[in-house]
Design a protein around this motif. Structure first.
Motif, PDB file in Angstrom:
ATOM      1  N   VAL A 225       3.917  28.285  21.763  1.00 15.16           N
ATOM      2  CA  VAL A 225       3.584  27.904  23.119  1.00 15.16           C
ATOM      3  C   VAL A 225       2.107  27.149  23.094  1.00 15.16           C
ATOM      4  N   LEU A 226       2.100  26.039  23.701  1.00 13.50           N
ATOM      5  CA  LEU A 226       1.049  25.449  23.923  1.00 13.50           C
ATOM      6  C   LEU A 226       0.204  25.372  25.182  1.00 13.50           C
ATOM      7  N   THR A 227      -0.970  25.112  25.534  1.00 13.44           N
ATOM      8  CA  THR A 227      -1.434  24.973  26.725  1.00 13.44           C
ATOM      9  C   THR A 227      -1.164  23.944  27.624  1.00 13.44           C
ATOM     10  N   SER A 228      -1.414  23.890  28.655  1.00 12.51           N
ATOM     11  CA  SER A 228      -1.333  22.517  29.586  1.00 12.51           C
ATOM     12  C   SER A 228      -2.504  22.053  30.038  1.00 12.51           C
ATOM     13  N   HIS A 229      -3.513  23.082  29.781  1.00 12.81           N
ATOM     14  CA  HIS A 229      -5.062  23.033  30.486  1.00 12.81           C
ATOM     15  C   HIS A 229      -6.049  22.039  29.352  1.00 12.81           C
ATOM     16  N   ASP A 230      -6.545  21.061  30.158  1.00 11.03           N
ATOM     17  CA  ASP A 230      -7.360  19.992  29.412  1.00 11.03           C
ATOM     18  C   ASP A 230      -8.614  19.726  29.675  1.00 11.03           C
ATOM     19  N   GLN A 231      -9.387  20.658  30.337  1.00  8.45           N
ATOM     20  CA  GLN A 231     -10.574  20.627  30.771  1.00  8.45           C
ATOM     21  C   GLN A 231     -11.459  21.769  30.593  1.00  8.45           C
ATOM     22  N   MET A 232     -12.616  21.753  29.730  1.00  9.10           N
ATOM     23  CA  MET A 232     -13.406  22.987  29.425  1.00  9.10           C
ATOM     24  C   MET A 232     -14.392  23.442  30.670  1.00  9.10           C
ATOM     25  N   GLY A 233     -13.764  24.313  31.193  1.00  9.39           N
ATOM     26  CA  GLY A 233     -14.450  24.763  32.432  1.00  9.39           C
ATOM     27  C   GLY A 233     -15.076  23.725  33.299  1.00  9.39           C
ATOM     28  N   ASN A 234     -16.469  23.696  33.879  1.00 11.22           N
ATOM     29  CA  ASN A 234     -17.035  22.840  34.491  1.00 11.22           C
ATOM     30  C   ASN A 234     -18.007  21.907  33.536  1.00 11.22           C
ATOM     31  N   THR A 235     -17.688  21.795  32.322  1.00 11.96           N
ATOM     32  CA  THR A 235     -18.447  21.029  31.254  1.00 11.96           C
ATOM     33  C   THR A 235     -18.050  19.705  31.426  1.00 11.96           C
ATOM     34  N   GLY A 236     -17.054  19.313  31.938  1.00 18.65           N
ATOM     35  CA  GLY A 236     -16.712  17.912  31.724  1.00 18.65           C
ATOM     36  C   GLY A 236     -16.107  17.410  30.683  1.00 18.65           C
ATOM     37  N   LYS A 237     -16.120  18.415  29.608  1.00 17.59           N
ATOM     38  CA  LYS A 237     -15.594  18.327  28.250  1.00 17.59           C
ATOM     39  C   LYS A 237     -13.945  18.450  28.188  1.00 17.59           C
ATOM     40  N   PRO A 238     -13.254  17.356  27.438  1.00 21.82           N
ATOM     41  CA  PRO A 238     -11.777  17.712  27.219  1.00 21.82           C
ATOM     42  C   PRO A 238     -11.749  18.903  26.485  1.00 21.82           C
ATOM     43  N   THR A 239     -10.350  19.662  26.418  1.00 22.79           N
ATOM     44  CA  THR A 239     -10.183  20.686  25.793  1.00 22.79           C
ATOM     45  C   THR A 239      -8.658  20.680  25.535  1.00 22.79           C
ATOM     46  N   GLY A 240      -8.100  21.525  25.186  1.00 21.17           N
ATOM     47  CA  GLY A 240      -6.490  21.926  24.863  1.00 21.17           C
ATOM     48  C   GLY A 240      -6.031  22.571  23.989  1.00 21.17           C
ATOM     49  N   TRP A 241      -5.331  22.309  22.847  1.00 21.27           N
ATOM     50  CA  TRP A 241      -4.978  23.152  21.862  1.00 21.27           C
ATOM     51  C   TRP A 241      -5.766  22.501  20.538  1.00 21.27           C
ATOM     52  N   TYR A 242      -5.737  23.513  19.511  1.00 20.69           N
ATOM     53  CA  TYR A 242      -6.713  23.135  18.344  1.00 20.69           C
ATOM     54  C   TYR A 242      -5.683  22.630  17.098  1.00 20.69           C
ATOM     55  N   LEU A 243      -5.983  21.527  16.814  1.00 23.74           N
ATOM     56  CA  LEU A 243      -4.910  20.930  15.617  1.00 23.74           C
ATOM     57  C   LEU A 243      -4.461  21.826  14.604  1.00 23.74           C
ATOM     58  N   PRO A 244      -5.385  22.316  13.767  1.00 22.86           N
ATOM     59  CA  PRO A 244      -5.066  23.265  12.678  1.00 22.86           C
ATOM     60  C   PRO A 244      -4.324  24.171  12.955  1.00 22.86           C
ATOM     61  N   GLU A 245      -4.506  24.825  14.062  1.00 19.17           N
ATOM     62  CA  GLU A 245      -3.815  26.046  14.770  1.00 19.17           C
ATOM     63  C   GLU A 245      -2.438  25.920  15.173  1.00 19.17           C
ATOM     64  N   PHE A 246      -1.972  24.401  15.278  1.00 14.55           N
ATOM     65  CA  PHE A 246      -0.588  24.292  15.331  1.00 14.55           C
ATOM     66  C   PHE A 246      -0.076  23.881  13.929  1.00 14.55           C
ATOM     67  N   ALA A 247      -0.738  23.010  13.272  1.00 16.55           N
ATOM     68  CA  ALA A 247      -0.394  22.157  12.287  1.00 16.55           C
ATOM     69  C   ALA A 247       0.061  23.069  10.996  1.00 16.55           C
ATOM     70  N   HIS A 248      -1.001  24.386  10.974  1.00 21.32           N
ATOM     71  CA  HIS A 248      -0.925  25.085   9.789  1.00 21.32           C
ATOM     72  C   HIS A 248       0.449  26.054   9.921  1.00 21.32           C
ATOM     73  N   PRO A 249       0.549  26.677  10.699  1.00 15.11           N
ATOM     74  CA  PRO A 249       1.812  27.584  11.285  1.00 15.11           C
ATOM     75  C   PRO A 249       3.000  26.831  11.191  1.00 15.11           C
ATOM     76  N   TYR A 250       3.144  25.729  11.853  1.00 15.20           N
ATOM     77  CA  TYR A 250       3.903  24.755  11.680  1.00 15.20           C
ATOM     78  C   TYR A 250       4.486  24.475  10.230  1.00 15.20           C
ATOM     79  N   HIS A 251       3.661  24.108   9.670  1.00 17.25           N
ATOM     80  CA  HIS A 251       3.640  23.714   8.013  1.00 17.25           C
ATOM     81  C   HIS A 251       4.230  25.017   7.290  1.00 17.25           C
ATOM     82  N   VAL A 252       3.991  26.250   7.551  1.00 13.94           N
ATOM     83  CA  VAL A 252       4.310  27.308   6.962  1.00 13.94           C
ATOM     84  C   VAL A 252       5.914  27.471   7.366  1.00 13.94           C
ATOM     85  N   LEU A 253       5.974  27.554   8.820  1.00 12.36           N
ATOM     86  CA  LEU A 253       7.273  27.999   9.211  1.00 12.36           C
ATOM     87  C   LEU A 253       8.446  26.960   9.499  1.00 12.36           C
ATOM     88  N   SER A 254       8.148  25.655   9.733  1.00 10.67           N
ATOM     89  CA  SER A 254       9.145  24.826   9.799  1.00 10.67           C
ATOM     90  C   SER A 254      10.345  24.612   8.880  1.00 10.67           C
TER      91      SER A 254
END
Length: 232
Positions: free
Chosen positions: A10-39
């Motif tokens: 499950v990934l997030t659909s949220h792309d804004q970091m509070g009211n900072t104006g900075k983008p956010t979302g899901w964090y690359l290695p936290e998808f890449a590494h578990p996927y690499h292990v499990l796929s």
């Protein structure tokens, strides 16, 4: 092979970091590494609250430039996060899966933490004795979940997630809608655990609940999920 175990990422659909104006979302290695292990060993489905494209935190691409697994994943697997299925389409289908896994990144703090769909789905997995797992800010998805009896799902479970000292170190504590470590402590009855030092690997397995503290824990969470679904 249909005999392979199945894991719902499950990934997030949220792309804004509070009211900072900075983008956010899901964090690359936290998808890449578990996927690499499990796929290689499991069939993986990918969902997000809104379906369609899920936002990748651009800062995680920059931070992972020296990480071969993440670099390769980014290059080869774009369709996985560009074409996610809608989370509510998995309601009532926990029986098809062996585990659910919430990818980290700051996004889940803003949507999955309070998503009634996500909470329902987590309860379905838990009540069917399936693995419920998450890494870094992914445990935000578990932090407020209550069972039908009204108690926290995490009550009595050792748990980890991105620590307050790590959040302070990246200067984002004030941008968060709640303090993850504090809420995980509340939900678990004071059983939050963390590595001896910030950014150290920490994976906690408590019954069917598997959590990891930070990006360094992503591979370890994947391995813990794999071990659990192969044992059943």
């Amino acid at each position: 092979m249909s005999s392979q175990p199945k894991v719902l990422f499950v990934l997030t659909s949220h792309d804004q970091m509070g009211n900072t104006g900075k983008p956010t979302g899901w964090y690359l290695p936290e998808f890449a590494h578990p996927y690499h292990v499990l796929s290689p060993h499991a069939q993986i489905s990918i969902a997000s609250p809104s379906g369609g494209a899920s936002p990748l935190d651009p800062s995680s691409v920059e931070a992972s430039k020296e990480d071969d697994v993440s670099v390769r994943f980014l290059k080869e697997n774009e369709k996985l996060w560009k074409q996610t299925e809608k989370l509510d389409s998995f309601l009532g289908r926990a029986g098809e899966f062996d585990a659910i896994f919430f990818v980290g990144g700051h996004g889940p703090m803003f949507d999955l933490a309070t998503s009634t769909t996500s909470h329902k789905l987590i309860n379905e997995f838990a009540s069917q004795n399936k693995i419920v797992s998450a890494v870094c800010h992914g445990p935000a998805a578990l932090a407020y979940v209550k069972t039908s009896s009204g108690s926290y799902l995490l009550d009595g479970h050792a748990v980890t997630g991105f620590s307050t000292s790590e959040e302070d170190a990246v200067g984002l504590t004030s941008a968060m809608p709640f303090i993850l470590e504090d809420q995980l402590n509340v939900a678990s009855g004071g059983k939050f655990e963390k590595a001896g030092a910030d950014w150290g690997e920490k994976v906690v397995v408590s019954g069917k609940i598997i959590t990891g503290q930070n990006p360094a824990s992503a591979s370890g969470v994947g391995q813990a999920i794999l071990k659990a679904i192969q044992k059943k």
